[in-house]
Write an enzyme that holds these catalytic residues in place. Structure first.
Site, mmCIF file in Angstrom:
data_model
loop_
_atom_site.group_PDB
_atom_site.id
_atom_site.type_symbol
_atom_site.label_atom_id
_atom_site.label_comp_id
_atom_site.label_asym_id
_atom_site.label_seq_id
_atom_site.Cartn_x
_atom_site.Cartn_y
_atom_site.Cartn_z
ATOM 1 N N ARG A 87 0.807 -1.214 0.000
ATOM 2 C CA ARG A 87 0.000 0.000 0.000
ATOM 3 C C ARG A 87 0.835 1.258 0.000
ATOM 4 N NH1 ARG A 87 -5.190 -2.085 1.976
ATOM 5 N NH2 ARG A 87 -6.598 -0.342 1.984
ATOM 6 N N ARG A 159 -18.937 -2.320 8.188
ATOM 7 C CA ARG A 159 -17.600 -2.075 8.726
ATOM 8 C C ARG A 159 -17.540 -0.721 9.419
ATOM 9 N NH1 ARG A 159 -13.180 -3.732 4.306
ATOM 10 N NH2 ARG A 159 -12.297 -1.731 4.925
HETATM 11 P P1 AP5 Z 1 -8.940 -2.924 3.510
HETATM 12 O O1 AP5 Z 1 -9.808 -3.858 4.241
HETATM 13 O O2 AP5 Z 1 -8.020 -3.460 2.512
HETATM 14 O O3 AP5 Z 1 -9.853 -1.757 2.927
HETATM 15 P P2 AP5 Z 1 -9.788 -0.874 1.611
HETATM 16 O O4 AP5 Z 1 -8.558 -0.949 0.814
HETATM 17 O O5 AP5 Z 1 -10.207 0.447 2.098
HETATM 18 O O6 AP5 Z 1 -10.788 -1.560 0.684
HETATM 19 P P3 AP5 Z 1 -12.156 -2.185 1.040
HETATM 20 O O7 AP5 Z 1 -11.959 -3.533 1.663
HETATM 21 O O8 AP5 Z 1 -12.979 -1.190 1.808
HETATM 22 O O9 AP5 Z 1 -12.825 -2.294 -0.388
HETATM 23 P P4 AP5 Z 1 -12.604 -3.370 -1.530
HETATM 24 O O10 AP5 Z 1 -11.829 -2.752 -2.632
HETATM 25 O O11 AP5 Z 1 -12.111 -4.663 -0.980
HETATM 26 O O12 AP5 Z 1 -14.104 -3.515 -2.027
HETATM 27 P P5 AP5 Z 1 -15.176 -4.684 -1.816
HETATM 28 O O13 AP5 Z 1 -14.863 -5.846 -2.687
HETATM 29 O O14 AP5 Z 1 -15.394 -4.942 -0.375
HETATM 30 O O15 AP5 Z 1 -8.078 -2.093 4.571
HETATM 31 C C1 AP5 Z 1 -8.712 -1.520 5.690
HETATM 32 C C2 AP5 Z 1 -7.700 -0.807 6.549
HETATM 33 O O16 AP5 Z 1 -6.703 -1.728 6.980
HETATM 34 C C3 AP5 Z 1 -6.920 0.323 5.894
HETATM 35 O O17 AP5 Z 1 -7.645 1.547 5.915
HETATM 36 C C4 AP5 Z 1 -5.671 0.363 6.771
HETATM 37 O O18 AP5 Z 1 -5.955 0.992 8.011
HETATM 38 C C5 AP5 Z 1 -5.429 -1.107 7.051
HETATM 39 N N1 AP5 Z 1 -4.537 -1.745 6.074
HETATM 40 C C6 AP5 Z 1 -4.880 -2.699 5.165
HETATM 41 N N2 AP5 Z 1 -3.832 -3.063 4.427
HETATM 42 C C7 AP5 Z 1 -2.797 -2.321 4.874
HETATM 43 C C8 AP5 Z 1 -1.418 -2.239 4.497
HETATM 44 N N3 AP5 Z 1 -0.904 -2.970 3.488
HETATM 45 N N4 AP5 Z 1 -0.644 -1.346 5.143
HETATM 46 C C9 AP5 Z 1 -1.130 -0.591 6.151
HETATM 47 N N5 AP5 Z 1 -2.415 -0.628 6.558
HETATM 48 C C10 AP5 Z 1 -3.238 -1.483 5.923
HETATM 49 O O19 AP5 Z 1 -16.469 -3.968 -2.454
HETATM 50 C C11 AP5 Z 1 -17.039 -2.822 -1.869
HETATM 51 C C12 AP5 Z 1 -18.558 -2.833 -2.073
HETATM 52 O O20 AP5 Z 1 -18.823 -2.744 -3.491
HETATM 53 C C13 AP5 Z 1 -19.255 -4.124 -1.604
HETATM 54 O O21 AP5 Z 1 -20.516 -3.803 -1.120
HETATM 55 C C14 AP5 Z 1 -19.372 -4.963 -2.898
HETATM 56 O O22 AP5 Z 1 -20.475 -5.857 -2.845
HETATM 57 C C15 AP5 Z 1 -19.584 -3.865 -3.937
HETATM 58 N N6 AP5 Z 1 -19.091 -4.204 -5.264
HETATM 59 C C16 AP5 Z 1 -17.930 -4.843 -5.595
HETATM 60 N N7 AP5 Z 1 -17.806 -4.941 -6.929
HETATM 61 C C17 AP5 Z 1 -18.900 -4.319 -7.461
HETATM 62 C C18 AP5 Z 1 -19.327 -4.060 -8.793
HETATM 63 N N8 AP5 Z 1 -18.596 -4.432 -9.851
HETATM 64 N N9 AP5 Z 1 -20.496 -3.386 -8.968
HETATM 65 C C19 AP5 Z 1 -21.246 -2.954 -7.896
HETATM 66 N N10 AP5 Z 1 -20.874 -3.173 -6.604
HETATM 67 C C20 AP5 Z 1 -19.721 -3.846 -6.403
HETATM 68 MG MG MG Z 2 -11.438 -5.335 0.890
#
Ligand code: AP5
Ligand code: MG
Length: 218
Positions: A87, A159
């Protein structure tokens, strides 16, 4: 094969990671899920990480590296999909070095992209199962019974970091810390950009074509 999946919060990394791990028998390394699990069991890592997760900031690299190194050694003989790691540039370089020590490298780095407004809409409508991790979207991909996981029957939750103010912070952190990975992986010749504004099936098809193209060439 080692695949990195990156992109802003809510773009659909976890959704694609689930599909890809299943289809290609990849071991999924989802850093956010692992950190949330540590918080849930109140481990020392969880206690240190929790304030950063809640605020939408990156957890410090030293905490992250301990978790990564253990994982890389445990799964060194398997294909891995990294979801949400690396990241920042420091994490990307350290990952490259750790893999090189195992005579491995990143084969494909996929960046999903989507406008911020759509991201906020997706995250406000996201629910997930704290037991099996399945992700839902109340509007486009709802469970069969409202609020209940199709897979395991557990109550779905929202979340803690899916509130608009924290989402905006996460988007800013993405721009500042994670965006430079685009250039980094372009230079390594492994970068692919994917439009995430289409359905999850269409995104999956596109990514599958990239992976199949890569494995056919080998
Ligand atoms: P993390 O859990 O990785 O969160 P994020 O990167 O903010 O991403 P999300 O999990 O929120 O979203 P996503 O892209 O996975 O989307 P999703 O598939 O769920 O990290 C959380 C925290 O952890 C960070 O803020 C940080 O604090 C820490 N952290 C993590 N990794 C770190 C690292 N390497 N270093 C330091 N800190 C770290 O989909 C989202 C929604 O959209 C769902 O409702 C889904 O059903 C919907 N959806 C998905 N695809 C579609 C589509 N094609 N059309 C319509 N809806 C869709
Ligand atoms: Mg995720």
């Amino acid at each position: 094969m080692r695949i990195v999946l990156f992109g802003p919060p809510g773009v659909g990394k976890g959704t694609q990671a689930e599909l890809l791990a299943d289809r290609y028998h990849l071991i999924k390394f989802s850093m956010g899920d692992m950190l949330r699990q540590e918080v849930a069991v109140n481990s020392s890592v969880g206690r240190r990480a929790e304030p950063f997760l809640k605020a939408g900031h990156l957890v410090p690299d030293n905490i992250i590296f301990d978790m990564v190194n253990n994982f890389l050694i445990e799964y060194q003989n398997q294909d891995i999909l990294f979801d949400g790691f690396p990241r920042n540039l420091n994490q990307a370089r350290t990952l490259e070095q750790s893999l090189a020590q195992l005579s491995q490298k990143i084969d494909i780095a996929l960046e999903l992209y989507l406008p911020d407004q759509e991201i906020i809409k997706r995250l406000e409508n996201r629910r997930y199962c704290p037991s099996c991790g399945r992700i839902y979207n109340c509007l486009t991909d709802p469970p069969k019974i409202k609020g209940v996981c199709d897979e395991c029957g557990k109550k779905l939750i929202k979340r803690e970091d899916d509130q608009e103010s924290v989402i905006r912070r996460r988007l800013e952190v993405y721009e500042q810390e994670t965006r430079p990975l685009t250039e980094y992986y372009k230079e390594l010749n492994v970068y692919k950009k994917i439009d995430a504004s289409v359905t999850k099936e269409q995104i999956f098809k596109k990514i599958s074509e990239i992976i199949n193209g890569y494995t056919d060439k080998k």
